[in-house]
Design a protein around this motif. Structure first.
Motif, PDB file in Angstrom:
ATOM      1  N   SER A  46      16.608  -4.834   7.123  1.00 43.11           N
ATOM      2  CA  SER A  46      16.744  -5.626   5.898  1.00 43.11           C
ATOM      3  C   SER A  46      17.280  -4.757   4.765  1.00 43.11           C
ATOM      4  N   ILE A  47      17.802  -5.395   3.737  1.00 44.98           N
ATOM      5  CA  ILE A  47      18.484  -4.692   2.644  1.00 44.98           C
ATOM      6  C   ILE A  47      17.687  -4.870   1.347  1.00 44.98           C
ATOM      7  N   GLU A  48      17.376  -3.740   0.717  1.00 50.12           N
ATOM      8  CA  GLU A  48      16.630  -3.784  -0.538  1.00 50.12           C
ATOM      9  C   GLU A  48      17.435  -4.511  -1.614  1.00 50.12           C
ATOM     10  N   ASN A  49      16.736  -5.289  -2.436  1.00 49.95           N
ATOM     11  CA  ASN A  49      17.314  -6.090  -3.518  1.00 49.95           C
ATOM     12  C   ASN A  49      18.183  -7.245  -3.018  1.00 49.95           C
ATOM     13  N   VAL A  50      18.217  -7.435  -1.707  1.00 53.05           N
ATOM     14  CA  VAL A  50      18.863  -8.609  -1.117  1.00 53.05           C
ATOM     15  C   VAL A  50      17.828  -9.397  -0.312  1.00 53.05           C
ATOM     16  N   ASP A  51      17.119  -8.690   0.571  1.00 51.19           N
ATOM     17  CA  ASP A  51      16.095  -9.330   1.401  1.00 51.19           C
ATOM     18  C   ASP A  51      14.685  -9.132   0.855  1.00 51.19           C
ATOM     19  N   TYR A  52      14.494  -8.136   0.034  1.00 52.93           N
ATOM     20  CA  TYR A  52      13.155  -7.883  -0.516  1.00 52.93           C
ATOM     21  C   TYR A  52      13.282  -7.085  -1.809  1.00 52.93           C
ATOM     22  N   TRP A  53      12.174  -7.088  -2.593  1.00 48.57           N
ATOM     23  CA  TRP A  53      12.119  -6.330  -3.832  1.00 48.57           C
ATOM     24  C   TRP A  53      10.868  -5.438  -3.793  1.00 48.57           C
ATOM     25  N   GLY A  54       9.795  -5.821  -4.443  1.00 43.05           N
ATOM     26  CA  GLY A  54       8.578  -5.004  -4.398  1.00 43.05           C
ATOM     27  C   GLY A  54       7.920  -5.042  -3.028  1.00 43.05           C
ATOM     28  N   THR A  55       7.212  -3.959  -2.682  1.00 45.68           N
ATOM     29  CA  THR A  55       6.566  -3.875  -1.360  1.00 45.68           C
ATOM     30  C   THR A  55       5.089  -3.500  -1.429  1.00 45.68           C
ATOM     31  N   TYR A  56       4.604  -3.037  -2.566  1.00 44.24           N
ATOM     32  CA  TYR A  56       3.226  -2.533  -2.625  1.00 44.24           C
ATOM     33  C   TYR A  56       2.203  -3.670  -2.599  1.00 44.24           C
ATOM     34  N   SER A  57       1.152  -3.492  -1.793  1.00 39.20           N
ATOM     35  CA  SER A  57       0.015  -4.408  -1.798  1.00 39.20           C
ATOM     36  C   SER A  57      -1.253  -3.589  -1.641  1.00 39.20           C
ATOM     37  N   PRO A  58      -2.306  -3.904  -2.375  1.00 42.48           N
ATOM     38  CA  PRO A  58      -3.534  -3.101  -2.328  1.00 42.48           C
ATOM     39  C   PRO A  58      -4.381  -3.429  -1.104  1.00 42.48           C
ATOM     40  N   VAL A  59      -5.222  -2.473  -0.706  1.00 40.66           N
ATOM     41  CA  VAL A  59      -6.258  -2.707   0.304  1.00 40.66           C
ATOM     42  C   VAL A  59      -7.567  -2.170  -0.247  1.00 40.66           C
ATOM     43  N   VAL A  60      -8.661  -2.736   0.195  1.00 44.69           N
ATOM     44  CA  VAL A  60      -9.962  -2.349  -0.333  1.00 44.69           C
ATOM     45  C   VAL A  60     -10.292  -0.915   0.074  1.00 44.69           C
ATOM     46  N   SER A  61     -10.953  -0.178  -0.810  1.00 46.81           N
ATOM     47  CA  SER A  61     -11.378   1.181  -0.485  1.00 46.81           C
ATOM     48  C   SER A  61     -12.669   1.109   0.328  1.00 46.81           C
ATOM     49  N   TRP A  62     -12.853   2.096   1.193  1.00 46.15           N
ATOM     50  CA  TRP A  62     -14.047   2.104   2.048  1.00 46.15           C
ATOM     51  C   TRP A  62     -15.315   2.271   1.213  1.00 46.15           C
ATOM     52  N   SER A  63     -15.237   2.995   0.098  1.00 50.15           N
ATOM     53  CA  SER A  63     -16.413   3.156  -0.757  1.00 50.15           C
ATOM     54  C   SER A  63     -16.853   1.803  -1.328  1.00 50.15           C
ATOM     55  N   THR A  64     -15.889   0.923  -1.602  1.00 48.12           N
ATOM     56  CA  THR A  64     -16.229  -0.420  -2.074  1.00 48.12           C
ATOM     57  C   THR A  64     -16.939  -1.214  -0.983  1.00 48.12           C
ATOM     58  N   VAL A  65     -16.441  -1.101   0.244  1.00 50.24           N
ATOM     59  CA  VAL A  65     -17.074  -1.806   1.369  1.00 50.24           C
ATOM     60  C   VAL A  65     -18.516  -1.343   1.532  1.00 50.24           C
ATOM     61  N   ARG A  66     -18.721  -0.028   1.565  1.00 57.68           N
ATOM     62  CA  ARG A  66     -20.070   0.519   1.744  1.00 57.68           C
ATOM     63  C   ARG A  66     -20.991   0.116   0.593  1.00 57.68           C
ATOM     64  N   LEU A  67     -20.496   0.197  -0.633  1.00 56.17           N
ATOM     65  CA  LEU A  67     -21.324  -0.147  -1.799  1.00 56.17           C
ATOM     66  C   LEU A  67     -21.735  -1.617  -1.749  1.00 56.17           C
ATOM     67  N   ALA A  68     -20.786  -2.495  -1.410  1.00 49.71           N
ATOM     68  CA  ALA A  68     -21.103  -3.926  -1.359  1.00 49.71           C
ATOM     69  C   ALA A  68     -22.145  -4.221  -0.284  1.00 49.71           C
ATOM     70  N   ILE A  69     -21.995  -3.585   0.880  1.00 50.48           N
ATOM     71  CA  ILE A  69     -22.941  -3.837   1.977  1.00 50.48           C
ATOM     72  C   ILE A  69     -24.310  -3.241   1.668  1.00 50.48           C
ATOM     73  N   ILE A  70     -24.353  -2.053   1.059  1.00 48.10           N
ATOM     74  CA  ILE A  70     -25.633  -1.457   0.667  1.00 48.10           C
ATOM     75  C   ILE A  70     -26.326  -2.331  -0.378  1.00 48.10           C
ATOM     76  N   PHE A  71     -25.556  -2.847  -1.326  1.00 50.33           N
ATOM     77  CA  PHE A  71     -26.112  -3.751  -2.343  1.00 50.33           C
ATOM     78  C   PHE A  71     -26.723  -4.984  -1.675  1.00 50.33           C
ATOM     79  N   ALA A  72     -26.004  -5.545  -0.696  1.00 49.25           N
ATOM     80  CA  ALA A  72     -26.515  -6.721   0.011  1.00 49.25           C
ATOM     81  C   ALA A  72     -27.754  -6.374   0.819  1.00 49.25           C
ATOM     82  N   LEU A  73     -27.775  -5.187   1.414  1.00 47.56           N
ATOM     83  CA  LEU A  73     -28.922  -4.766   2.220  1.00 47.56           C
ATOM     84  C   LEU A  73     -30.167  -4.588   1.354  1.00 47.56           C
ATOM     85  N   ILE A  74     -30.017  -3.940   0.209  1.00 45.92           N
ATOM     86  CA  ILE A  74     -31.151  -3.701  -0.685  1.00 45.92           C
ATOM     87  C   ILE A  74     -31.721  -5.011  -1.220  1.00 45.92           C
TER      88      ILE A  74
END
Length: 357
Positions: free
Chosen positions: A113-141
């Motif tokens: 594919s060709i940049e600025n013809v088929d696509y533009w921005g490419t960045y997308s976030p993913v959750v950090s593992w520390s967030t996963v652990r914190l959320a699950i620990i919060f739920a456990l407590i």
């Protein structure tokens, strides 16, 4: 889609821990994951029939959900070109290492594919593992319920942002593509994408934007610290690409949110949290939670050459002394045993960061 396209950094400067793990594990590896195969490798494997069944299912799913339409090759505009459609084959395993599914995923050859013809921005976030652990620990407590959901064929659930044309995929002899049944059809026709597809340069961003829009419409608010942690009154949502966890003290509220998401997204309810992002969560009788990654441990042993029993592979019930000073012996015999020291340190660092209390 290539793994590094999914493992984006969670901030402008800090790489995601999963991306670091991949670097640690594969920097010195002689070969790639044996469970991931090309079309040709899958057709030569002992699981050939399983993969062919998966190919039929993959094509049927795309066609039934109208992810593309067939158009004549001459319909492609002069400033566009058809990019290849390729198969990505994989044996999916649980954290213990048992094969639970043979997957055949159709991907776009985004490298064409060709940049600025088929696509533009490419960045997308993913959750950090520390967030996963914190959320699950919060739920456990707080004794919250934790349920996991999986967005099925997540990327194609989002509409494509520009016109993309694709060549039909390779198939084995006597394999019939439902919407291109004849050999001449595959020569004279192409697919025009209507939905997002794995492998496109902006596929991750397109899916993330679509999911984000759907969550905002349902009253979810993203965290200012981690954009993949969403909150709503009495409930939290953690998202990693197409895998998500819902956490709440009210199990009925979780089911209501799952039902609401099903109105727009195709997903499966995986029930109580058991396996998430390659980690097995086991709740103990005393209320504590044990995190294990037996499959990853085995993979690390393979990478460093300790998965077989030989005279140079020994076990010990205690670590080495932390006070002993080791000096080089200039008169000693040359060291011939291959030892990927950096891979070992990086892999152990990854394990302790992921599952150590």
């Amino acid at each position: 889609v290539h793994v590094h396209e999914l493992l984006q950094p969670t901030s402008g400067t800090e790489p995601h821990p999963f991306a670091l793990a991949v670097d640690h594990l594969y920097a010195n590896a002689a070969s790639s994951d044996p469970d991931v195969m090309t079309f040709e490798e899958a057709m030569r494997s002992q699981d050939r029939d399983k993969f062919i069944d998966a190919m039929h299912k993959e094509l049927d799913d795309h066609i039934s959900r109208q992810h593309w339409r067939v158009v004549p090759s001459k319909a492609i505009p002069k400033y566009k070109r058809a990019i290849p459609m390729v198969w990505s084959m994989k044996c999916k395993r649980d954290p213990v290492g048992n094969i639970i599914k043979w997957k055949a995923r159709l991907c776009a050859g985004g490298h064409r594919s060709i940049e600025n013809v088929d696509y533009w921005g490419t960045y997308s976030p993913v959750v950090s593992w520390s967030t996963v652990r914190l959320a699950i620990i919060f739920a456990l407590i707080n004794n919250w319920h934790v349920k996991s959901i999986d967005f099925v064929l997540a990327y194609p659930q989002a509409p494509v942002k520009t016109d993309i044309y694709m060549l039909p995929p390779k198939v084995p002899p006597n394999f019939v593509i439902p919407d291109l049944p004849g050999a001449s059809d595959r020569l004279l026709s192409v697919y025009k994408l209507l939905k997002n597809l794995y492998g496109l340069k902006d596929a991750g961003k397109t899916w993330n934007d679509h999911l984000h829009k759907g969550l905002l419409a349902r009253g979810w608010l993203p965290s200012s610290v981690d954009p993949c942690l969403y909150t709503k009154r009495g409930i939290m949502l953690v998202v990693y690409v197409d895998d998500a966890c819902l956490l709440s003290p009210d199990e009925t509220l979780i089911q209501l949110e799952i039902s609401s998401l099903k109105e727009e997204f195709h997903l499966t309810d995986e029930g109580d949290l058991k396996d998430y992002l390659g980690t097995r969560f086991t709740k103990n009788p005393d209320g504590s939670l044990t995190l294990t990654q037996p499959r990853m441990v085995h993979r690390i042993l393979e990478l460093v050459g300790l998965h077989t029993s030989d005279e140079q592979t020994k076990t010990h019930d205690t670590p080495a002394s932390s006070t002993s000073i080791l000096d080089r012996n200039p008169e000693g015999s040359p060291h011939t045993y291959k030892w990927n020291y950096r891979a070992v340190i990086g892999s152990l660092s990854y394990l302790q960061a992921m599952i150590r209390p």
